[in-house]
Motif scaffolding. Structure first.
Motif, mmCIF file in Angstrom:
data_model
loop_
_atom_site.group_PDB
_atom_site.id
_atom_site.type_symbol
_atom_site.label_atom_id
_atom_site.label_comp_id
_atom_site.label_asym_id
_atom_site.label_seq_id
_atom_site.Cartn_x
_atom_site.Cartn_y
_atom_site.Cartn_z
ATOM 1 N N ALA A 1 0.844 -1.202 0.000
ATOM 2 C CA ALA A 1 0.000 0.000 0.000
ATOM 3 C C ALA A 1 0.881 1.253 0.000
ATOM 4 N N ASN A 2 1.889 1.264 0.881
ATOM 5 C CA ASN A 2 2.770 2.435 0.959
ATOM 6 C C ASN A 2 3.520 2.663 -0.344
ATOM 7 N N GLU A 3 3.914 1.551 -0.968
ATOM 8 C CA GLU A 3 4.646 1.664 -2.220
ATOM 9 C C GLU A 3 3.780 2.323 -3.298
ATOM 10 N N LEU A 4 2.514 1.915 -3.357
ATOM 11 C CA LEU A 4 1.636 2.451 -4.394
ATOM 12 C C LEU A 4 1.187 3.881 -4.086
ATOM 13 N N LEU A 5 1.165 4.221 -2.800
ATOM 14 C CA LEU A 5 0.840 5.602 -2.436
ATOM 15 C C LEU A 5 2.020 6.522 -2.741
ATOM 16 N N GLY A 6 3.234 5.975 -2.572
ATOM 17 C CA GLY A 6 4.418 6.814 -2.740
ATOM 18 C C GLY A 6 4.786 7.531 -1.453
ATOM 19 N N TYR A 7 4.122 7.171 -0.371
ATOM 20 C CA TYR A 7 4.442 7.711 0.961
ATOM 21 C C TYR A 7 3.849 6.753 1.996
ATOM 22 N N GLU A 8 4.185 6.974 3.259
ATOM 23 C CA GLU A 8 3.641 6.084 4.295
ATOM 24 C C GLU A 8 2.213 6.506 4.646
ATOM 25 N N TYR A 9 1.298 5.551 4.586
ATOM 26 C CA TYR A 9 -0.094 5.866 4.898
ATOM 27 C C TYR A 9 -0.178 6.465 6.303
ATOM 28 N N PHE A 10 -0.975 7.509 6.449
ATOM 29 C CA PHE A 10 -1.050 8.169 7.763
ATOM 30 C C PHE A 10 -2.486 8.513 8.131
ATOM 31 N N ILE A 11 -2.697 8.692 9.415
ATOM 32 C CA ILE A 11 -3.995 9.135 9.938
ATOM 33 C C ILE A 11 -3.742 10.284 10.900
ATOM 34 N N ASP A 12 -4.509 11.347 10.769
ATOM 35 C CA ASP A 12 -4.425 12.471 11.707
ATOM 36 C C ASP A 12 -5.570 12.358 12.708
ATOM 37 N N PRO B 1 -6.326 0.774 8.776
ATOM 38 C CA PRO B 1 -5.769 -0.474 8.241
ATOM 39 C C PRO B 1 -6.222 -1.663 9.098
ATOM 40 N N LYS B 2 -5.881 -2.852 8.653
ATOM 41 C CA LYS B 2 -6.261 -4.085 9.359
ATOM 42 C C LYS B 2 -5.845 -4.035 10.837
ATOM 43 N N ASN B 3 -6.679 -4.589 11.694
ATOM 44 C CA ASN B 3 -6.324 -4.684 13.114
ATOM 45 C C ASN B 3 -4.933 -5.282 13.275
ATOM 46 N N GLY B 4 -4.207 -4.804 14.263
ATOM 47 C CA GLY B 4 -2.892 -5.368 14.507
ATOM 48 C C GLY B 4 -1.938 -4.351 15.091
ATOM 49 N N VAL B 5 -0.699 -4.764 15.201
ATOM 50 C CA VAL B 5 0.335 -3.933 15.817
ATOM 51 C C VAL B 5 1.287 -3.430 14.727
ATOM 52 N N TYR B 6 1.552 -2.137 14.755
ATOM 53 C CA TYR B 6 2.353 -1.490 13.710
ATOM 54 C C TYR B 6 3.465 -0.637 14.320
ATOM 55 N N LEU B 7 4.613 -0.637 13.668
ATOM 56 C CA LEU B 7 5.615 0.384 13.979
ATOM 57 C C LEU B 7 5.150 1.647 13.258
ATOM 58 N N VAL B 8 5.110 2.757 13.983
ATOM 59 C CA VAL B 8 4.617 4.008 13.379
ATOM 60 C C VAL B 8 5.565 5.162 13.661
ATOM 61 N N LYS B 9 5.399 6.199 12.856
ATOM 62 C CA LYS B 9 6.011 7.490 13.182
ATOM 63 C C LYS B 9 4.892 8.325 13.774
ATOM 64 N N PHE B 10 5.199 8.961 14.867
ATOM 65 C CA PHE B 10 4.197 9.735 15.594
ATOM 66 C C PHE B 10 4.639 11.199 15.547
ATOM 67 N N ARG C 1 -0.171 13.164 14.033
ATOM 68 C CA ARG C 1 -0.201 12.354 12.806
ATOM 69 C C ARG C 1 0.481 11.026 13.102
ATOM 70 N N VAL C 2 -0.152 9.938 12.695
ATOM 71 C CA VAL C 2 0.429 8.611 12.852
ATOM 72 C C VAL C 2 0.678 8.045 11.454
ATOM 73 N N SER C 3 1.960 7.832 11.115
ATOM 74 C CA SER C 3 2.308 7.255 9.799
ATOM 75 C C SER C 3 2.701 5.806 9.998
ATOM 76 N N PHE C 4 2.136 4.940 9.179
ATOM 77 C CA PHE C 4 2.346 3.502 9.354
ATOM 78 C C PHE C 4 3.584 3.042 8.587
ATOM 79 N N VAL C 5 4.566 2.527 9.338
ATOM 80 C CA VAL C 5 5.857 2.186 8.739
ATOM 81 C C VAL C 5 5.949 0.690 8.439
ATOM 82 N N GLU C 6 5.561 -0.127 9.419
ATOM 83 C CA GLU C 6 5.748 -1.573 9.285
ATOM 84 C C GLU C 6 4.662 -2.274 10.090
ATOM 85 N N ARG C 7 4.123 -3.362 9.510
ATOM 86 C CA ARG C 7 3.138 -4.129 10.274
ATOM 87 C C ARG C 7 3.880 -5.216 11.031
#
Ligand SMILES: Cc1cc2nc3c(=O)[nH]c(=O)nc-3n(C[C@H](O)[C@H](O)[C@H](O)COP(=O)(O)O)c2cc1C
Ligand SMILES: Nc1ncnc2c1ncn2[C@@H]1O[C@H](COP(=O)(O)OP(=O)(O)OP(=O)(O)O)[C@@H](O)[C@H]1O
Length: 303
Positions: free
Chosen positions: A171-182, A210-219, A263-269
């Protein structure tokens, strides 16, 4: 030049041309969209513009549970980075949705459009009745080849599916950036603290989770970035919540931050959310999440 934002109703299309224009929802501003903007900008004989609709048609027509990847504010923010001259935001109501092909084309002419840059499936006017062939009669029309990613034509819907399947990387690759939620940081049940993992609960409103689960994020908070570990889900082990929660354990951080916008950017699931038999097992797994995350961060920092 800074991108100028012009709001459009059904009638106030004033000449800012000559203009090369692309139209679409541009939800996600993904690589397919980005290519369109680059082509629009490549024509030096005109100014460049993008026309988008707010709200998204699926929202206006009340499709149940429809969520966009980007709020209009976020879409504007990302489009600014595309360096187009004009962003036209159509006030998408039932009147606008009822414009006929001829009315829509007349509006485009009034705006000063001389060239349209669009994908092969571009549609406009009432019920999407307008097609490329209608535009060709009046404008120079540039039909852009499909932008492909993961062996498919990139689309907003496909990126959403990937996020729902937990395929964050694609998903991030096709967006061209890390998916984020504010969202705002709101008060939680304060159980996290007692587990040794205090979390910022994010009020994500109608954002697409995104799908339930634990993610490494940028905050991101107060224009600073911290790494964090985010859990999305219903907290099945302690404090079950019927609605999905999104909470972030911010690494190496101990400030109190209620009511701020972050802002929470999703880096890795990292893994699925799980129901553990005891609090202790959950805590063990959270320690493990932290170890995995810190290792991932090291490898990110090396690059
Ligand atoms: C890194 C991390 C991983 C988590 N993993 C799970 C999990 O797999 N299963 C679960 O039931 N809860 C999980 N949680 C949620 C905790 O149970 C939650 O933080 C706790 O219920 C506190 O919630 P509160 O906001 O109500 O205080 C996780 C939380 C974090 C921060
Ligand atoms: N992968 C792509 N390659 C080329 N053009 C694209 C691509 N994706 C979208 N476009 C074009 O970009 C414009 C805006 O697309 P729009 O945002 O409406 O749809 P989309 O990204 O295909 O998403 P959805 O899944 O919601 O249909 C349209 O002209 C469309 O044809």
């Amino acid at each position: 030049m800074m991108m100028e934002i012009i709001k459009l109703s059904t009638t106030n299309w004033n000449n800012v041309g000559p203009l090369t224009l692309t139209i679409g929802n541009f939800d996600g501003v993904h690589l397919g969209h980005q290519k369109l903007f680059n082509i629009v900008k490549s024509y030096k004989d005109t100014k460049s513009g993008a026309l988008t609709l707010d709200p998204h048609p699926q929202v206006l027509f009340g499709r149940d549970g429809f969520q966009t990847l980007l709020s209009i504010e976020n879409k504007i923010e990302l489009l600014k980075e595309e360096n187009i001259d004009y962003l036209f935001i159509a006030d998408f109501n039932h009147d606008f949705a009822s414009l006929s092909i001829d009315e829509f084309i007349q509006n485009l002419k009034d705006l000063g459009v001389v060239r349209m840059v669009i994908g092969r499936d571009a549609r406009f006017a009432k019920n999407g009745s307008g097609t490329i062939n209608d535009l060709k009669v009046h404008f120079d029309v540039v039909v852009v080849d499909d932008v492909i990613g993961s062996n498919h034509r990139i689309s907003t819907s496909m990126i959403k599916e990937l996020l729902l399947k937990g395929e964050l990387h694609s998903a991030n690759e096709l967006l061209g950036y890390e998916y984020f939620i504010d969202g705002y940081v709101e008060h939680g049940n304060k159980v996290g603290k007692t587990l040794g993992f205090p979390t910022a609960n994010i009020q994500y409103k109608d954002s697409f989770l995104p799908k339930n689960g634990v993610y490494l994020v940028k905050f991101f908070i107060d224009s600073k970035m911290h790494f964090g570990i985010c859990n999305i889900g219903n907290n099945p082990t302690v404090n079950y919540s019927k609605t999905r929660k999104m909470e972030v354990y911010i690494l190496d951080y101990d400030k109190i931050i209620y009511d701020k916008i972050v802002r929470v950017s999703f880096v890795e699931r990292i893994r699925d959310e799980m129901k553990f038999n005891s609090k202790e097992e959950l805590i063990d797994e959270m320690h493990n999440d932290e170890i995995i995350s810190r290792n991932l961060i090291k490898s990110i920092k090396i690059w």
